[in-house]
Design an enzyme around this catalytic site. Structure first.
Site, PDB file in Angstrom:
ATOM      1  N   GLU A  61       0.792  -1.229   0.000  1.00 27.10           N
ATOM      2  CA  GLU A  61       0.000   0.000   0.000  1.00 27.10           C
ATOM      3  C   GLU A  61       0.830   1.287   0.000  1.00 27.10           C
ATOM      4  OE1 GLU A  61      -2.947  -0.005   3.080  1.00 27.10           O
ATOM      5  OE2 GLU A  61      -3.858  -1.856   2.401  1.00 27.10           O
TER       6      GLU A  61
ATOM      7  N   GLU B 177      -5.287  -8.565   1.086  1.00 27.11           N
ATOM      8  CA  GLU B 177      -5.913  -8.169   2.357  1.00 27.11           C
ATOM      9  C   GLU B 177      -7.389  -7.901   2.134  1.00 27.11           C
ATOM     10  OE1 GLU B 177      -4.329  -4.875   4.660  1.00 27.11           O
ATOM     11  OE2 GLU B 177      -2.280  -5.574   4.279  1.00 27.11           O
TER      12      GLU B 177
HETATM   13  C1  FCB Z   1      -4.343  -1.893   5.617  1.00 25.43           C
HETATM   14  C2  FCB Z   1      -2.971  -2.235   6.119  1.00 25.43           C
HETATM   15  C3  FCB Z   1      -2.940  -3.294   7.190  1.00 25.43           C
HETATM   16  C4  FCB Z   1      -4.100  -3.144   8.158  1.00 25.43           C
HETATM   17  C5  FCB Z   1      -5.403  -2.999   7.408  1.00 25.43           C
HETATM   18  C6  FCB Z   1      -6.607  -2.890   8.307  1.00 25.43           C
HETATM   19  O1  FCB Z   1      -4.338  -0.597   5.113  1.00 25.43           O
HETATM   20  O2  FCB Z   1      -2.150  -2.695   5.059  1.00 25.43           O
HETATM   21  O3  FCB Z   1      -1.693  -3.240   7.832  1.00 25.43           O
HETATM   22  O4  FCB Z   1      -3.856  -2.136   9.028  1.00 25.43           O
HETATM   23  O5  FCB Z   1      -5.354  -1.898   6.572  1.00 25.43           O
END
Ligand code: FCB
Length: 467
Positions: free
Chosen positions: A163, A372
């Protein structure tokens, strides 16, 4: 009830990040990262929380891996900490390298595929200028090489950054993340240098490991206009799609910053940081794109009278991360929200994956992984520490169905990593927000799988879900 069966080789995994779980921030040679120093700034993190102990994973790693195996997880996405491996950007630290080497052995010993993220935000604090310094990109390559030298005989899947939007715009323009600056020129410079670091490291890893699977993880939103018939709302959606998604996608996949983004961000210094040849490096071919998806945004270009800047966990007001488009506003749609206040919008994930496949990854022959997806929920443990988190079960199930829909529509999605394996340090929100499928009691460090972990174990076993 419909059964949603995934392709045979679909990978079921969970994700974490070093700073969020390891603790042991001052042990075995590790030194401060920008998150350690940020946590010490009064008010920067909710409740003054920090990463000193976190989930104590540094000491409990073998038990944590055994727990993953018990949960039937096939893959584990974790990050290596630059600050542990090369403290203070000085000598490499054998103890730090050894920790990740042992972790990989432990994973492979349990039949779990490791997916390494080289940078999940814990930059050594000693790095002068952080990501505003072009030199940081070259230091990143040295660190990536060392990690490859250490783990490359056992790890096949590598991503450079997690990210970069967060480690540039959210960190340098909005001030919510370390180093907590609110300077739009710095944000643009950080974004470019992060992309450069990604490209340089990818090119170097490709030389060292022609057969490795290499890529990057981007967080992506689905930017919709509040009123599709309003020109200003459509323009607001275009701007956020540009400032959040395309500012990273286009250089990586097309070797150029989008013209409209350069125009929106005019005056914030792209011309000062982009040097000849950079975009060729940044567009070095990759094999996988990791997608982190939590929710989309409904955007308007007509801020209402009651519009107020976002309040950060510490009560401070954030700067806008949408450099050059500060007047754009994301409006709640009345969808159900998580404990984080994030709207729950599974259909956005289907649209996002099919769009990425059609516009970027498909033509380039790049595989998609959801690296994620998950939710903070207001967990209530019973007297045994068990959390019957049916809200999180529904969240994960609905998003898996959304991934399935995308695959059915032709998107080449190869795996799904739930965020997160266990409750952990949620950045500016400290330990206040719980994203784990496993409960962590921070007083005792006891781990207790939640209902969502048992649901996910069954989904991985069946290679599918029912709804
Ligand atoms: C993302 C991050 C991760 C976590 C999630 C909820 O932005 O990559 O580390 O904090 O959000």
């Amino acid at each position: 009830m419909t059964t949603y069966q995934f392709p045979p080789s679909f990978l079921w995994g969970s994700a974490t990040a070093a700073f969020q779980i390891e603790g042991a921030t001052q042990e075995d040679g590790r030194r401060d990262s920008i998150w350690d120093t940020f946590c010490r700034e009064p008010g920067a993190v909710f409740g003054g929380h920090d990463g000193t102990t976190a989930c104590d994973h540094y000491h409990r790693m073998p038990g944590d891996v055994a727990m993953m195996a018990d949960l039937g997880l096939q893959a584990y996405r974790f990050s290596t900490s630059w600050s542990r491996v090369r403290p203070d950007d000085a000598e490499f630290n054998p103890a730090g390298l050894d920790f990740y080497s042992r972790l990989v052995d432990e994973l492979l010993g349990h039949g779990i595929t490791p997916l390494v993220t080289l940078y999940h935000w814990d930059l050594p604090a000693a790095m002068p200028g952080g990501w505003t310094n072009r030199d940081t990109a070259y230091r990143f390559v040295e660190y990536a090489e060392k990690m490859y030298e250490t783990l490359g005989d056992r790890v096949d899947i590598w991503t450079t950054l997690n990210e970069p939007w967060c480690s540039s715009f959210l960190s340098y323009a909005c001030g919510e993340h370390a180093p907590g600056h609110t300077d739009r020129r710095e944000a643009v410079s950080a974004a470019h240098h992060l992309l450069l670091a990604h490209g340089l490291a990818t090119a170097r890893l490709r030389e060292l490991a022609p057969d490795a699977t290499l890529g990057i993880t981007l967080n992506q939103t689905v930017a919709d206009p509040v009123d599709p018939s309003s020109e200003t709302d459509c323009d607001a959606a275009r701007r956020v799609d540009g400032a959040f998604n395309r500012v990273f996608l286009d250089p990586i996949f097309r070797g150029a910053y989008p013209a409209d983004v350069l125009e929106d961000m005019a005056g914030f210094g792209f011309e000062d940081v982009v040097r000849p040849g950079d975009l060729e490096v940044i567009s070095t071919p990759i094999d996988l794109l990791g997608v982190n998806y939590y929710h989309g945004d409904a955007l308007t270009g007509t801020p209402s009278d009651d519009y107020a800047p976002t309040e950060l966990p510490n009560g401070r007001l954030s700067g806008s991360p949408y450099v050059g488009s500060e007047w754009v506003q994301s409006v709640p749609r009345g969808l159900p929200v998580t404990d984080q206040g994030w709207e729950i919008q599974p259909e956005g994930l289907t649209r996002l994956l099919t769009h990425l496949h059609e516009e970027y990854t498909g033509p380039a022959g790049v595989a998609l992984y959801v690296t994620e997806n998950g939710a903070a929920m207001p967990d209530e443990p019973d007297e045994n520490g068990f959390v019957d988190d049916q809200d999180r079960v529904s969240f994960v199930r609905d998003h898996l169905v959304a991934v399935h829909d995308a695959i059915r529509q032709g998107a080449d999605v190869r795996g799904y990593f739930v965020w997160s394996l266990m409750d952990n340090f949620e950045w500016a929100w400290g330990y206040e927000k719980r994203f784990g499928i496993v409960r962590v009691d921070y007083d005792t460090q006891v781990r207790t799988p939640k209902a969502s972990a048992l649901f996910f174990r069954d989904a991985a076993r069946d290679n599918g879900v029912r709804r």
